[in-house]
Write an enzyme that holds these catalytic residues in place. Structure first.
Site, mmCIF file in Angstrom:
data_model
loop_
_atom_site.group_PDB
_atom_site.id
_atom_site.type_symbol
_atom_site.label_atom_id
_atom_site.label_comp_id
_atom_site.label_asym_id
_atom_site.label_seq_id
_atom_site.Cartn_x
_atom_site.Cartn_y
_atom_site.Cartn_z
ATOM 1 N N THR A 1 -25.758 -46.407 32.827
ATOM 2 C CA THR A 1 -24.572 -47.015 32.241
ATOM 3 C C THR A 1 -23.389 -46.867 33.188
ATOM 4 O O THR A 1 -23.203 -45.835 33.830
ATOM 5 C CB THR A 1 -24.212 -46.411 30.857
ATOM 6 O OG1 THR A 1 -22.961 -46.966 30.408
ATOM 7 C CG2 THR A 1 -24.118 -44.896 30.885
ATOM 8 N N SER A 2 -22.594 -47.937 33.260
ATOM 9 C CA SER A 2 -21.409 -47.903 34.138
ATOM 10 C C SER A 2 -20.252 -47.172 33.468
ATOM 11 O O SER A 2 -19.190 -47.005 34.061
ATOM 12 C CB SER A 2 -20.988 -49.341 34.466
ATOM 13 O OG SER A 2 -20.664 -50.025 33.245
ATOM 14 N N TYR B 1 -28.377 -65.421 22.610
ATOM 15 C CA TYR B 1 -29.154 -64.279 22.105
ATOM 16 C C TYR B 1 -30.627 -64.648 21.912
ATOM 17 O O TYR B 1 -31.513 -63.815 22.083
ATOM 18 C CB TYR B 1 -28.517 -63.716 20.826
ATOM 19 C CG TYR B 1 -27.247 -62.961 21.139
ATOM 20 C CD1 TYR B 1 -26.000 -63.580 21.039
ATOM 21 C CD2 TYR B 1 -27.293 -61.650 21.628
ATOM 22 C CE1 TYR B 1 -24.835 -62.901 21.388
ATOM 23 C CE2 TYR B 1 -26.138 -60.970 21.975
ATOM 24 C CZ TYR B 1 -24.915 -61.601 21.872
ATOM 25 O OH TYR B 1 -23.756 -60.931 22.235
ATOM 26 N N HIS C 1 -24.547 -50.603 19.813
ATOM 27 C CA HIS C 1 -24.088 -52.003 19.941
ATOM 28 C C HIS C 1 -24.991 -52.998 19.232
ATOM 29 O O HIS C 1 -24.973 -54.188 19.543
ATOM 30 C CB HIS C 1 -23.936 -52.361 21.430
ATOM 31 C CG HIS C 1 -22.871 -51.554 22.100
ATOM 32 N ND1 HIS C 1 -22.829 -51.366 23.471
ATOM 33 C CD2 HIS C 1 -21.826 -50.856 21.595
ATOM 34 C CE1 HIS C 1 -21.786 -50.597 23.765
ATOM 35 N NE2 HIS C 1 -21.167 -50.262 22.646
HETATM 36 N N1 APR Z 1 -31.971 -47.260 36.811
HETATM 37 C C1 APR Z 1 -30.840 -46.620 36.405
HETATM 38 N N2 APR Z 1 -29.615 -47.188 36.431
HETATM 39 C C2 APR Z 1 -29.542 -48.455 36.887
HETATM 40 C C3 APR Z 1 -30.674 -49.189 37.331
HETATM 41 C C4 APR Z 1 -31.929 -48.535 37.273
HETATM 42 N N3 APR Z 1 -33.054 -49.144 37.684
HETATM 43 N N4 APR Z 1 -30.254 -50.424 37.731
HETATM 44 C C5 APR Z 1 -28.914 -50.460 37.544
HETATM 45 N N5 APR Z 1 -28.481 -49.279 37.044
HETATM 46 C C6 APR Z 1 -27.122 -48.882 36.675
HETATM 47 C C7 APR Z 1 -26.008 -49.595 37.390
HETATM 48 O O1 APR Z 1 -25.700 -48.902 38.606
HETATM 49 C C8 APR Z 1 -24.867 -49.480 36.384
HETATM 50 O O2 APR Z 1 -24.133 -48.273 36.579
HETATM 51 O O3 APR Z 1 -26.961 -49.218 35.312
HETATM 52 C C9 APR Z 1 -25.564 -49.430 35.035
HETATM 53 C C10 APR Z 1 -25.436 -50.692 34.231
HETATM 54 O O4 APR Z 1 -24.081 -50.846 33.872
HETATM 55 P P1 APR Z 1 -23.681 -52.073 32.912
HETATM 56 O O5 APR Z 1 -24.346 -53.321 33.407
HETATM 57 O O6 APR Z 1 -22.192 -52.044 32.765
HETATM 58 O O7 APR Z 1 -24.377 -51.724 31.519
HETATM 59 P P2 APR Z 1 -23.826 -50.780 30.369
HETATM 60 O O8 APR Z 1 -23.063 -49.635 30.928
HETATM 61 O O9 APR Z 1 -24.984 -50.486 29.491
HETATM 62 O O10 APR Z 1 -22.815 -51.764 29.574
HETATM 63 C C11 APR Z 1 -22.219 -51.243 28.408
HETATM 64 O O11 APR Z 1 -21.253 -53.399 27.925
HETATM 65 O O12 APR Z 1 -21.433 -55.690 27.767
HETATM 66 C C12 APR Z 1 -21.461 -54.520 27.053
HETATM 67 O O13 APR Z 1 -22.531 -54.232 25.022
HETATM 68 C C13 APR Z 1 -22.779 -54.346 26.383
HETATM 69 O O14 APR Z 1 -23.949 -52.288 25.925
HETATM 70 C C14 APR Z 1 -23.290 -53.030 26.943
HETATM 71 C C15 APR Z 1 -22.026 -52.340 27.403
#
Ligand code: APR
Length: 236
Positions: free
Chosen positions: A177-178, A59, A110
């Protein structure tokens, strides 16, 4: 009421993708953090028990970078919404880029990377003014400080408030977000059926069960400014 100010509520659910163009790694996309690190060793209470120094270091590295990056056009576009709509941002991100861009109502699901909390009394939360949280840094009650992050397996204290916010939404924007981590991803279930939902993500896939979803397969820095112009034009 200011002219051009709609009483519509816009709720934004953001994830790591909105901060990608600021240089912050996502988790599951491309070179995402969980592609090169095991979250089990870094982002769980068990990891903290087993090797707190490794967790602190992980972190600290991310916090150090956060002091060096800036909000991008995606964060800034969302600030413009506030001149026309009641706008709430519910974010899964632990960075402070929404706040630094100027968003006024940001709810972190989070946790927050720039904060630390007591391991003995979770109500004792401190804002860190520099990037390093060290072993031996203690709260006022004498217990070790930990990152103020919700780790896998821990409760999400703000989820109830987030559900209330989503229930009020007249328009939803889901960006970067995924939608793989619950309960955050389940927030969409609480949105009224009839409202428009805009999904901004280069790999946007509308959840099969959702109607009224407009997918915008663009990066946040490109897609959000255009979407905000469109929403102001259409509903503002
Ligand atoms: N603009 C918009 N979306 C984007 C970009 C961009 N430039 N680059 C990547 N992405 C998309 C990807 O296609 C994906 O769908 O952002 C998403 C990121 O997904 P994750 O990496 O899974 O992030 P997130 O959904 O925020 O994860 C949720 O998981 O590990 C935990 O606590 C952590 O808050 C996090 C949670």
């Amino acid at each position: 009421m200011r002219p051009g100010f709609s009483m519509k509520n816009i709720v934004v659910l953001s994830g790591a993708g909105i901060s990608a163009e600021s240089g912050i790694r996502t988790f599951r996309d491309g070179d995402g953090l969980w592609r090169t690190h095991r979250f089990q060793d870094l982002a769980t209470p068990q990891a903290w028990e087993k090797n707190p120094h490794l967790v602190l270091e992980f972190y600290n590295e991310r916090r150090k970078q956060l002091f060096e990056v800036q909000p991008n056009e995606g964060h800034k576009a969302l600030v413009r919404l506030e001149q026309h709509f009641i706008t709430d941002i519910v974010t899964q991100n632990v960075d402070d880029l929404h706040e630094r861009a100027g968003s006024g109502r940001v709810l972190h699901l989070h946790g927050e990377l720039k904060k630390a909390r007591s391991t003995k009394n979770p109500n004792l939360v401190y804002t860190l003014d520099n990037w390093e949280l060290k072993w031996g840094d203690k709260c006022e009650e004498g217990s070790q400080l930990r990152p103020h992050i919700v780790w896998f397996g821990e409760a999400v204290p703000n989820i109830g408030l987030a559900i209330q916010i989503v229930r009020q939404a007249d328009i939803m924007i889901v960006v970067g977000t995924s939608l793989q981590v619950y309960p955050a991803a389940g927030l969409l279930d609480y949105a009224k059926n009839s409202i428009p939902v805009y999904l901004v993500d280069p790999k946007a896939e509308a959840p099969y069960y959702m109607k009224n979803v407009v997918t915008i397969r663009e990066k946040a820095g490109i897609g959000l400014p255009k979407l905000v112009d469109e929403l102001i034009e259409k509903y503002g």
